[in-house]
Design a protein around this motif. Structure first.
Motif, short mmCIF file in Angstrom:
data_model
loop_
_atom_site.label_atom_id
_atom_site.label_comp_id
_atom_site.label_asym_id
_atom_site.label_seq_id
_atom_site.Cartn_x
_atom_site.Cartn_y
_atom_site.Cartn_z
N GLY A 100 0.83 -1.20 0.00
CA GLY A 100 0.00 0.00 0.00
C GLY A 100 0.87 1.25 0.00
N GLU A 101 0.24 2.32 0.43
CA GLU A 101 0.88 3.63 0.31
C GLU A 101 1.65 4.01 1.59
OE1 GLU A 101 -2.11 6.33 -1.12
OE2 GLU A 101 -1.33 7.91 0.16
N GLY A 102 0.94 4.07 2.67
CA GLY A 102 1.56 4.43 3.95
C GLY A 102 0.53 4.27 5.04
N PRO A 103 0.99 4.16 6.29
CA PRO A 103 0.04 3.97 7.40
C PRO A 103 -0.93 5.14 7.53
CG PRO A 103 2.34 3.70 8.12
CD PRO A 103 2.39 4.22 6.73
N GLY A 104 -2.16 4.83 7.92
CA GLY A 104 -3.14 5.85 8.27
C GLY A 104 -3.19 5.98 9.79
N GLU A 107 -3.41 2.61 11.74
CA GLU A 107 -2.17 1.85 11.57
C GLU A 107 -1.07 2.47 12.43
OE1 GLU A 107 -4.06 2.92 8.96
OE2 GLU A 107 -4.90 0.96 8.45
N PRO A 113 -0.02 -2.55 9.34
CA PRO A 113 -0.64 -1.97 8.15
C PRO A 113 -2.07 -2.47 7.92
CG PRO A 113 1.11 -3.50 7.52
CD PRO A 113 1.09 -3.46 9.01
N PHE A 114 -2.87 -1.63 7.31
CA PHE A 114 -4.22 -1.98 6.87
C PHE A 114 -5.06 -2.60 7.99
CE2 PHE A 114 -2.18 -1.47 2.73
CZ PHE A 114 -3.15 -0.76 2.05
N ASN A 141 3.92 -1.24 3.19
CA ASN A 141 3.63 0.03 2.52
C ASN A 141 4.88 0.63 1.90
OD1 ASN A 141 0.77 0.72 3.05
ND2 ASN A 141 1.37 0.58 5.21
N HIS A 215 -6.63 0.96 -4.75
CA HIS A 215 -6.43 0.97 -3.30
C HIS A 215 -7.79 0.73 -2.62
CE1 HIS A 215 -5.43 2.33 0.71
NE2 HIS A 215 -4.14 2.33 0.35
#
Ligand code: URA
Length: 243
Positions: A100-104, A107, A113-114, A141, A215
């Motif tokens: 993926g892109e990066g932690p939110g 996360e 992650p995710f 990510n 995504h």
């Protein structure tokens, strides 16, 4: 010596660092450089040397050394604003690697992650093709630290983090990489092309087949695209059967 380089040397048990004095061909003894060394070359040469040298060190790390180095990384500004680094989760010998892109926010809080809403959808997407997080699947990510307000990571942040991801991929040796979304796809493929043009064909990352799909966070907003994501997953399964 910058912090990342110091840490890498320490993690690898390579301190103190011995280096020949620059410009003295017959220097009688090597110089010992400690954590507080003064520059032996001009600053830009030293910075280039450092970056190259740390990337070379990362390429030799085992899994534990890599995880420890990522945990302590301060190479880009993202570490200042995130709670913790998010290295990745799953089977270190997985055939399937999802990036993926990066932690939110969630996360960043949990260190995995995710795990937010997009993560629930990713788990459902995995289940739809009889896969499970942690079982022959690894998830990580492009950047390991949460970008503030969930903005996209900058090119420079992604570049700083790239050696870590490259080493994860080299150690996992997945059979297939699934790039989740535009940011992952563009960074992994070093491309500015749109996700629409990157989907629907098989790419390569260092000799490993790579498929691009939407995504999960985008799919939560654009339900009508789910059918295309399903097509991507079916294509990925067909490809995996041949690998
Ligand atoms: N979105 C991502 O790209 N990665 C995560 O880990 C969570 C949300």
């Amino acid at each position: 010596m910058n912090e990342r380089r110091k840490l890498i040397f320490k993690t690898l048990g390579l301190t103190p660092v011995w280096r020949l004095r620059a410009g003295i061909p017959d220097a009688p003894a090597p110089e010992v450089i400690t954590g507080n060394d003064s520059p032996v070359a001009d600053v830009s040469t030293q910075a280039a040397f450092s970056a190259e040298y740390s990337e070379a060190a990362i390429r030799r790390m085992n899994w534990e050394q890599l995880a420890e180095t990522v945990k302590n990384c301060t190479a880009c500004p993202l570490r200042k604003t995130c709670t913790q680094t998010v290295f990745g989760v799953g089977d270190k010998n997985a055939d399937w690697l999802y990036i993926g892109e990066g932690p939110g926010a969630r996360e960043d809080e949990l260190g995995e992650p995710f795990v937010g809403q997009a993560g629930k959808l990713l788990d459902n997407m995995l289940a739809a093709i009889h896969l499970r997080r942690g079982d022959n699947v690894y998830i990580t990510n492009i950047v390991k630290c949460r970008p503030p307000n969930n903005r996209n990571p900058s090119d420079s942040e992604a570049r700083q983090c790239e050696p870590y991801l490259a080493r994860q991929i080299a150690l996992i040796k997945p059979k297939l990489i699934i790039a989740l979304g535009k940011v992952a796809a563009q960074n992994l493929l070093n491309s500015d092309d749109s996700i629409a043009s990157l989907r629907g064909r098989v790419h390569q990352y260092s000799g490993i087949p790579l498929i691009v799909t939407y995504h999960p966070a985008y799919l939560l907003r654009a339900l009508h695209e789910k059918a295309k994501a399903w097509k991507d997953l079916c294509r990925a399964c067909e490809l995996m059967d041949t690998l």
